[in-house]
Write an enzyme that holds these catalytic residues in place. Sequence first.
Site, mmCIF file in Angstrom:
data_model
loop_
_atom_site.group_PDB
_atom_site.id
_atom_site.type_symbol
_atom_site.label_atom_id
_atom_site.label_comp_id
_atom_site.label_asym_id
_atom_site.label_seq_id
_atom_site.Cartn_x
_atom_site.Cartn_y
_atom_site.Cartn_z
ATOM 1 N N SER A 14 0.821 -1.215 0.000
ATOM 2 C CA SER A 14 0.000 0.000 0.000
ATOM 3 C C SER A 14 0.848 1.256 0.000
ATOM 4 C CB SER A 14 -0.864 -0.008 1.257
ATOM 5 O OG SER A 14 -1.502 1.235 1.424
ATOM 6 N N TYR A 54 -1.916 0.345 9.972
ATOM 7 C CA TYR A 54 -2.135 -0.428 8.748
ATOM 8 C C TYR A 54 -0.890 -0.378 7.841
ATOM 9 C CZ TYR A 54 -3.708 -1.262 3.984
ATOM 10 O OH TYR A 54 -3.805 -1.712 2.699
ATOM 11 N N LYS A 64 1.870 -3.406 6.626
ATOM 12 C CA LYS A 64 2.240 -3.727 5.239
ATOM 13 C C LYS A 64 3.762 -3.667 5.064
ATOM 14 C CE LYS A 64 -1.739 -4.547 3.259
ATOM 15 N NZ LYS A 64 -2.137 -5.527 2.257
HETATM 16 N N1 UFG Z 1 -12.881 11.584 1.821
HETATM 17 C C1 UFG Z 1 -13.827 12.576 2.023
HETATM 18 N N2 UFG Z 1 -15.076 12.199 2.389
HETATM 19 C C2 UFG Z 1 -15.433 10.896 2.574
HETATM 20 C C3 UFG Z 1 -14.464 9.896 2.367
HETATM 21 C C4 UFG Z 1 -13.187 10.278 1.994
HETATM 22 O O1 UFG Z 1 -13.552 13.776 1.871
HETATM 23 O O2 UFG Z 1 -16.597 10.657 2.919
HETATM 24 C C5 UFG Z 1 -11.535 11.976 1.387
HETATM 25 C C6 UFG Z 1 -10.438 11.528 2.325
HETATM 26 O O3 UFG Z 1 -10.240 12.471 3.342
HETATM 27 C C7 UFG Z 1 -9.258 11.398 1.367
HETATM 28 C C8 UFG Z 1 -9.902 11.023 0.017
HETATM 29 O O4 UFG Z 1 -11.279 11.364 0.155
HETATM 30 O O5 UFG Z 1 -8.653 12.637 1.215
HETATM 31 C C9 UFG Z 1 -9.798 9.543 -0.294
HETATM 32 O O6 UFG Z 1 -10.234 8.806 0.841
HETATM 33 P P1 UFG Z 1 -10.386 7.218 0.838
HETATM 34 O O7 UFG Z 1 -10.842 6.835 2.210
HETATM 35 O O8 UFG Z 1 -11.220 6.799 -0.324
HETATM 36 O O9 UFG Z 1 -8.922 6.701 0.561
HETATM 37 P P2 UFG Z 1 -7.562 6.985 1.371
HETATM 38 O O10 UFG Z 1 -6.718 7.843 0.487
HETATM 39 O O11 UFG Z 1 -7.782 7.446 2.746
HETATM 40 O O12 UFG Z 1 -7.037 5.499 1.530
HETATM 41 C C10 UFG Z 1 -6.372 4.807 0.518
HETATM 42 C C11 UFG Z 1 -6.627 3.311 0.662
HETATM 43 C C12 UFG Z 1 -6.062 2.809 1.965
HETATM 44 C C13 UFG Z 1 -4.609 3.190 2.060
HETATM 45 C C14 UFG Z 1 -4.454 4.684 1.896
HETATM 46 C C15 UFG Z 1 -3.014 5.074 1.875
HETATM 47 O O13 UFG Z 1 -8.004 3.057 0.610
HETATM 48 O O14 UFG Z 1 -6.174 1.404 2.025
HETATM 49 O O15 UFG Z 1 -5.019 5.083 0.649
HETATM 50 O O16 UFG Z 1 -2.872 6.352 2.340
HETATM 51 F F1 UFG Z 1 -4.113 2.860 3.257
#
Ligand code: UFG
Length: 330
Positions: free
Chosen positions: A118, A142, A146
Site C-alpha cells: 500500500s 495499517y 504492510k
Molecule cells: N474523503 C472525504 N469524504 C469521505 C471519504 C473520503 O472527503 O466521505 C476523502 C479523504 O479524506 C481522502 C480522500 O477522500 O482525502 C480519499 O479517501 P479514501 O478513504 O477513499 O482513501 P484513502 O486515500 O484514505 O485510503 C487509501 C486506501 C487505503 C490506504 C491509503 C493510503 O483506501 O487502504 O489510501 O494512504 F491505506
Amino acid sequence: MKKIMVVGGAGYIGSHCSRILADRGYEVVVVDNLSTGHRKALDPRATFYEGDIRDFAFLDRVFKKEKVDAVVHFAAKSLVGVSMKEPIDYFDNNVNGTLVLLKAMVANEVKKIVFSSSAAVYGEQKVLPITEEAIPNPECTYGETKLQMEKMMKWADIAYGVRYVSLRYFNVAGALDNGEIGEDHNPETHLIPLILQVPLKKRPQISIFGDDYPTPDGTCIRDYIHVVDLIDAHIKALEYLFAGNKSDIFNLGSENGFSVKEMIQSAEKVVGQAIPQEVVSRRPGDPAILIASSKKAQEILHWKPRYTLDQMIETAYKFHKSHLNGYEDK
Ligand code: UFG
C-alpha cells in the site's frame, strides 16, 4: 497452465483477480476466511477453501492438495482508522497471517508470491510523485503492518529463495465492466462508493473531510487506479516471477492526482445530477497529497493503466446500482 492461489479471493480486489486470472486461462484456488470477503464475490471457476491464513495446518493441507505454482496475497485488514484503535488485531491478522502463510509456502516449496502492499507504507512524503526510492515512513498501523510484511518477504527471499513482487497500491477504484462484482465494504469508508451513495439515495450528501489543505482547491489529492488495471499489473508481476526475475517492489498508480472536489464533479458528470456536499473537519491521518510515480512498473513490468477516472466512476456506479445493499441483494 499455471495454478495460482489467491489468498483473500473473496474480497474486493481479490475477487477481481480471481476472475481475470481465470479469464486468462490460469487455474485458480481461493483461500479466504470470509471475515470481510463475500461468498457471492467468489469466481465459480475457482476452487474455494474457507479458512484463516493464521492456521498453518489448514494452509498446509491446501498446499499439499493443490500444488500451486504461486500465491497472490490480498488477505489483510485494511481500514486505516480502525488500525489505529486496534493495532494488535491488525498485527495479528496482517503480520502474523503473512508469517504463517510464508511458513506454509516454504514447507511446501512454493517460492513465488505477489503481494498487495500500500501507499500507506510511505506516509507523508516531501518529494512528489512518490517513487520506490522514497524512505517508507508509515503514519498508521495499517501501513506499518504492510511494511513489516514486505520486510518478512525480503528476508524469506534471502534465506529460502521465496521470490516476491510487492505492489504498493494508491487509491483503487472501479469494478468489472459487467457490474457483476465490485466494492462492498462494511462499513464503507472510501470516497467513490460514498459519493455514489448520494445519487442512489442512501445518503443525503457527501462530506468533504477538510478544505483547508495546501492544495489548489483546499481538498486532499489522491491518485486513483482502476481495479482491472491493478490486476493486470498483478498478472504481469506473476509472469515476471515465472520468467525467473528477482524480487522487487513497484508502485501502482496513474501518476494523476484528483482532489476530493474534482472527484465529486466527475461523479456529477457521470451520474448526470448534482451531488449535495458539505465541508466537515479533517479526518485524522489524511496526508494532503499522494501521487505515485509508476515509471518503474511501466519500465520493468511493461504495465500501463488504461482506464480513465470517468470509467472508474462509471463501472463503480454500475455495480452499486445493481447491488444497492452490496452482495446482500443477490
Ligand atoms: N474523503 C472525504 N469524504 C469521505 C471519504 C473520503 O472527503 O466521505 C476523502 C479523504 O479524506 C481522502 C480522500 O477522500 O482525502 C480519499 O479517501 P479514501 O478513504 O477513499 O482513501 P484513502 O486515500 O484514505 O485510503 C487509501 C486506501 C487505503 C490506504 C491509503 C493510503 O483506501 O487502504 O489510501 O494512504 F491505506
